[in-house]
Design a protein around this motif. Structure first.
Motif, PDB file in Angstrom:
ATOM      1  N   LYS A 122       3.068   7.420   9.075  1.00  0.00           N
ATOM      2  CA  LYS A 122       3.849   7.614  10.308  1.00  0.00           C
ATOM      3  C   LYS A 122       5.354   7.395  10.106  1.00  0.00           C
ATOM      4  O   LYS A 122       6.154   8.276  10.430  1.00  0.00           O
ATOM      5  CB  LYS A 122       3.290   6.712  11.415  1.00  0.00           C
ATOM      6  CG  LYS A 122       4.110   6.670  12.672  1.00  0.00           C
ATOM      7  CD  LYS A 122       4.130   7.992  13.383  1.00  0.00           C
ATOM      8  CE  LYS A 122       4.922   7.851  14.690  1.00  0.00           C
ATOM      9  NZ  LYS A 122       5.304   9.130  15.221  1.00  0.00           N
ATOM     10  N   PRO A 123       5.788   6.246   9.578  1.00  0.00           N
ATOM     11  CA  PRO A 123       7.241   6.047   9.441  1.00  0.00           C
ATOM     12  C   PRO A 123       7.855   6.734   8.217  1.00  0.00           C
ATOM     13  O   PRO A 123       9.072   6.719   8.044  1.00  0.00           O
ATOM     14  CB  PRO A 123       7.382   4.533   9.331  1.00  0.00           C
ATOM     15  CG  PRO A 123       6.106   4.088   8.714  1.00  0.00           C
ATOM     16  CD  PRO A 123       5.051   5.035   9.239  1.00  0.00           C
ATOM     17  N   LYS A 124       6.998   7.304   7.367  1.00  0.00           N
ATOM     18  CA  LYS A 124       7.491   7.904   6.123  1.00  0.00           C
ATOM     19  C   LYS A 124       6.965   9.325   5.976  1.00  0.00           C
ATOM     20  O   LYS A 124       6.379   9.678   4.939  1.00  0.00           O
ATOM     21  CB  LYS A 124       7.071   7.061   4.923  1.00  0.00           C
ATOM     22  CG  LYS A 124       7.693   5.677   4.885  1.00  0.00           C
ATOM     23  CD  LYS A 124       7.277   4.944   3.632  1.00  0.00           C
ATOM     24  CE  LYS A 124       7.970   3.604   3.533  1.00  0.00           C
ATOM     25  NZ  LYS A 124       7.599   2.906   2.285  1.00  0.00           N
ATOM     26  N   ALA A 125       7.165  10.136   6.979  1.00  0.00           N
ATOM     27  CA  ALA A 125       6.688  11.520   6.933  1.00  0.00           C
ATOM     28  C   ALA A 125       7.158  12.180   5.645  1.00  0.00           C
ATOM     29  O   ALA A 125       8.335  12.084   5.279  1.00  0.00           O
ATOM     30  CB  ALA A 125       7.191  12.289   8.143  1.00  0.00           C
ATOM     31  N   GLY A 126       6.227  12.815   4.934  1.00  0.00           N
ATOM     32  CA  GLY A 126       6.558  13.468   3.680  1.00  0.00           C
ATOM     33  C   GLY A 126       6.434  12.566   2.472  1.00  0.00           C
ATOM     34  O   GLY A 126       6.814  12.954   1.365  1.00  0.00           O
ATOM     35  N   ILE A 127       5.885  11.371   2.667  1.00  0.00           N
ATOM     36  CA  ILE A 127       5.701  10.442   1.550  1.00  0.00           C
ATOM     37  C   ILE A 127       4.813  11.106   0.502  1.00  0.00           C
ATOM     38  O   ILE A 127       3.904  11.869   0.828  1.00  0.00           O
ATOM     39  CB  ILE A 127       5.085   9.105   2.044  1.00  0.00           C
ATOM     40  CG1 ILE A 127       5.053   8.074   0.918  1.00  0.00           C
ATOM     41  CG2 ILE A 127       3.709   9.325   2.654  1.00  0.00           C
ATOM     42  CD1 ILE A 127       4.662   6.664   1.380  1.00  0.00           C
ATOM     43  N   SER A 128       5.098  10.823  -0.763  1.00  0.00           N
ATOM     44  CA  SER A 128       4.256  11.389  -1.820  1.00  0.00           C
ATOM     45  C   SER A 128       2.924  10.646  -1.845  1.00  0.00           C
ATOM     46  O   SER A 128       2.826   9.486  -1.433  1.00  0.00           O
ATOM     47  CB  SER A 128       4.942  11.272  -3.188  1.00  0.00           C
ATOM     48  OG  SER A 128       4.898   9.934  -3.652  1.00  0.00           O
ATOM     49  N   GLN A 129       1.923  11.320  -2.335  1.00  0.00           N
ATOM     50  CA  GLN A 129       0.608  10.711  -2.422  1.00  0.00           C
ATOM     51  C   GLN A 129       0.650   9.471  -3.328  1.00  0.00           C
ATOM     52  O   GLN A 129       0.030   8.457  -3.026  1.00  0.00           O
ATOM     53  CB  GLN A 129      -0.397  11.741  -2.941  1.00  0.00           C
ATOM     54  CG  GLN A 129      -1.833  11.326  -2.793  1.00  0.00           C
ATOM     55  CD  GLN A 129      -2.794  12.490  -2.937  1.00  0.00           C
ATOM     56  OE1 GLN A 129      -2.528  13.585  -2.459  1.00  0.00           O
ATOM     57  NE2 GLN A 129      -3.911  12.243  -3.585  1.00  0.00           N
ATOM     58  N   ASN A 130       1.423   9.544  -4.406  1.00  0.00           N
ATOM     59  CA  ASN A 130       1.551   8.398  -5.318  1.00  0.00           C
ATOM     60  C   ASN A 130       2.229   7.214  -4.643  1.00  0.00           C
ATOM     61  O   ASN A 130       1.788   6.069  -4.787  1.00  0.00           O
ATOM     62  CB  ASN A 130       2.325   8.780  -6.580  1.00  0.00           C
ATOM     63  CG  ASN A 130       1.547   9.712  -7.479  1.00  0.00           C
ATOM     64  OD1 ASN A 130       0.324   9.780  -7.409  1.00  0.00           O
ATOM     65  ND2 ASN A 130       2.255  10.444  -8.311  1.00  0.00           N
ATOM     66  N   ASP A 131       3.306   7.470  -3.906  1.00  0.00           N
ATOM     67  CA  ASP A 131       4.001   6.386  -3.204  1.00  0.00           C
ATOM     68  C   ASP A 131       3.109   5.790  -2.117  1.00  0.00           C
ATOM     69  O   ASP A 131       3.135   4.578  -1.874  1.00  0.00           O
ATOM     70  CB  ASP A 131       5.308   6.877  -2.586  1.00  0.00           C
ATOM     71  CG  ASP A 131       6.383   7.134  -3.641  1.00  0.00           C
ATOM     72  OD1 ASP A 131       6.225   6.667  -4.794  1.00  0.00           O
ATOM     73  OD2 ASP A 131       7.382   7.809  -3.307  1.00  0.00           O
ATOM     74  N   LEU A 132       2.319   6.626  -1.482  1.00  0.00           N
ATOM     75  CA  LEU A 132       1.396   6.151  -0.467  1.00  0.00           C
ATOM     76  C   LEU A 132       0.363   5.204  -1.086  1.00  0.00           C
ATOM     77  O   LEU A 132       0.038   4.162  -0.507  1.00  0.00           O
ATOM     78  CB  LEU A 132       0.703   7.329   0.220  1.00  0.00           C
ATOM     79  CG  LEU A 132      -0.206   7.013   1.390  1.00  0.00           C
ATOM     80  CD1 LEU A 132       0.532   6.281   2.500  1.00  0.00           C
ATOM     81  CD2 LEU A 132      -0.816   8.313   1.921  1.00  0.00           C
ATOM     82  N   ALA A 133      -0.114   5.537  -2.267  1.00  0.00           N
ATOM     83  CA  ALA A 133      -1.062   4.661  -2.968  1.00  0.00           C
ATOM     84  C   ALA A 133      -0.422   3.306  -3.250  1.00  0.00           C
ATOM     85  O   ALA A 133      -1.035   2.256  -3.018  1.00  0.00           O
ATOM     86  CB  ALA A 133      -1.535   5.318  -4.255  1.00  0.00           C
ATOM     87  N   VAL A 134       0.815   3.313  -3.724  1.00  0.00           N
ATOM     88  CA  VAL A 134       1.519   2.061  -4.016  1.00  0.00           C
ATOM     89  C   VAL A 134       1.731   1.267  -2.731  1.00  0.00           C
ATOM     90  O   VAL A 134       1.441   0.063  -2.676  1.00  0.00           O
ATOM     91  CB  VAL A 134       2.863   2.342  -4.719  1.00  0.00           C
ATOM     92  CG1 VAL A 134       3.714   1.084  -4.812  1.00  0.00           C
ATOM     93  CG2 VAL A 134       2.628   2.935  -6.102  1.00  0.00           C
ATOM     94  N   ASP A 135       2.232   1.925  -1.691  1.00  0.00           N
ATOM     95  CA  ASP A 135       2.535   1.247  -0.429  1.00  0.00           C
ATOM     96  C   ASP A 135       1.304   0.617   0.213  1.00  0.00           C
ATOM     97  O   ASP A 135       1.414  -0.397   0.901  1.00  0.00           O
ATOM     98  CB  ASP A 135       3.170   2.210   0.576  1.00  0.00           C
ATOM     99  CG  ASP A 135       4.617   2.535   0.265  1.00  0.00           C
ATOM    100  OD1 ASP A 135       5.145   2.028  -0.755  1.00  0.00           O
ATOM    101  OD2 ASP A 135       5.216   3.308   1.031  1.00  0.00           O
ATOM    102  N   THR A 136       0.143   1.228   0.028  1.00  0.00           N
ATOM    103  CA  THR A 136      -1.080   0.718   0.653  1.00  0.00           C
ATOM    104  C   THR A 136      -1.919  -0.118  -0.313  1.00  0.00           C
ATOM    105  O   THR A 136      -3.005  -0.585   0.059  1.00  0.00           O
ATOM    106  CB  THR A 136      -1.943   1.869   1.194  1.00  0.00           C
ATOM    107  OG1 THR A 136      -2.276   2.750   0.124  1.00  0.00           O
ATOM    108  CG2 THR A 136      -1.231   2.623   2.304  1.00  0.00           C
TER     109      THR A 136
END
Length: 145
Positions: A47-61
């Motif tokens: 939601k707050p990071k529209a367009g986040i890369s799948q890799n960054d999403l893995a790290v963030d979560t």
């Protein structure tokens, strides 16, 4: 604190996390939100990071790549997120909430807020600060340097 008490903190953290996840899942289900806790975490990070890369999403979560892929596949099937090939690298995907995903996120916020209020109960802001400080220190202690 005795030696055996010091060793039991992991068990206490683990059982508390499991209880919280179960409480959250029940709250989502009872609130009519068709998401698992892990799916909610992913949507809430997109939601707050529209367009986040799948890799960054893995790290963030704090999820590994196969787990993020599996969760995203389910969210795509539900029509809540979409993958878009990155302009600069055809091997990477950027992740966005769909309109339906945006609506579900907004609807889930009230349910999640109530779950958090109930689980926190009468603990104070100072209690929260202590918890975060302690958990950050444990995380630092067990992180590779």
């Amino acid at each position: 604190m005795t030696h055996s008490d010091k060793r039991s903190y992991y068990f206490k953290i683990d059982t508390t996390i499991k209880r919280i996840r179960s409480f959250m899942q029940k709250g989502l289900t009872d609130g009519g939100i068709d998401l698992t806790v892990d799916q909610w975490v992913v949507i809430d990070h997109i939601k707050p990071k529209a367009g986040i890369s799948q890799n960054d999403l893995a790290v963030d979560t704090a999820k590994d790549a196969p787990t993020i892929t599996r969760i995203l596949d389910l969210l795509v099937e539900k029509g809540l997120v979409r993958r878009q090939m990155a302009d600069d690298d055809r091997r990477k995907f950027n992740i966005y909430l769909t309109e339906e995903g945006e609506i579900l996120h907004q609807n889930a916020l009230g349910v999640i807020g109530e779950i958090r209020r109930k689980s926190w109960g009468n603990l104070t802001d100072e209690d929260y600060e202590h918890l975060v400080r302690i958990m950050d220190k444990i995380h630092e202690n067990v992180s590779e340097k």
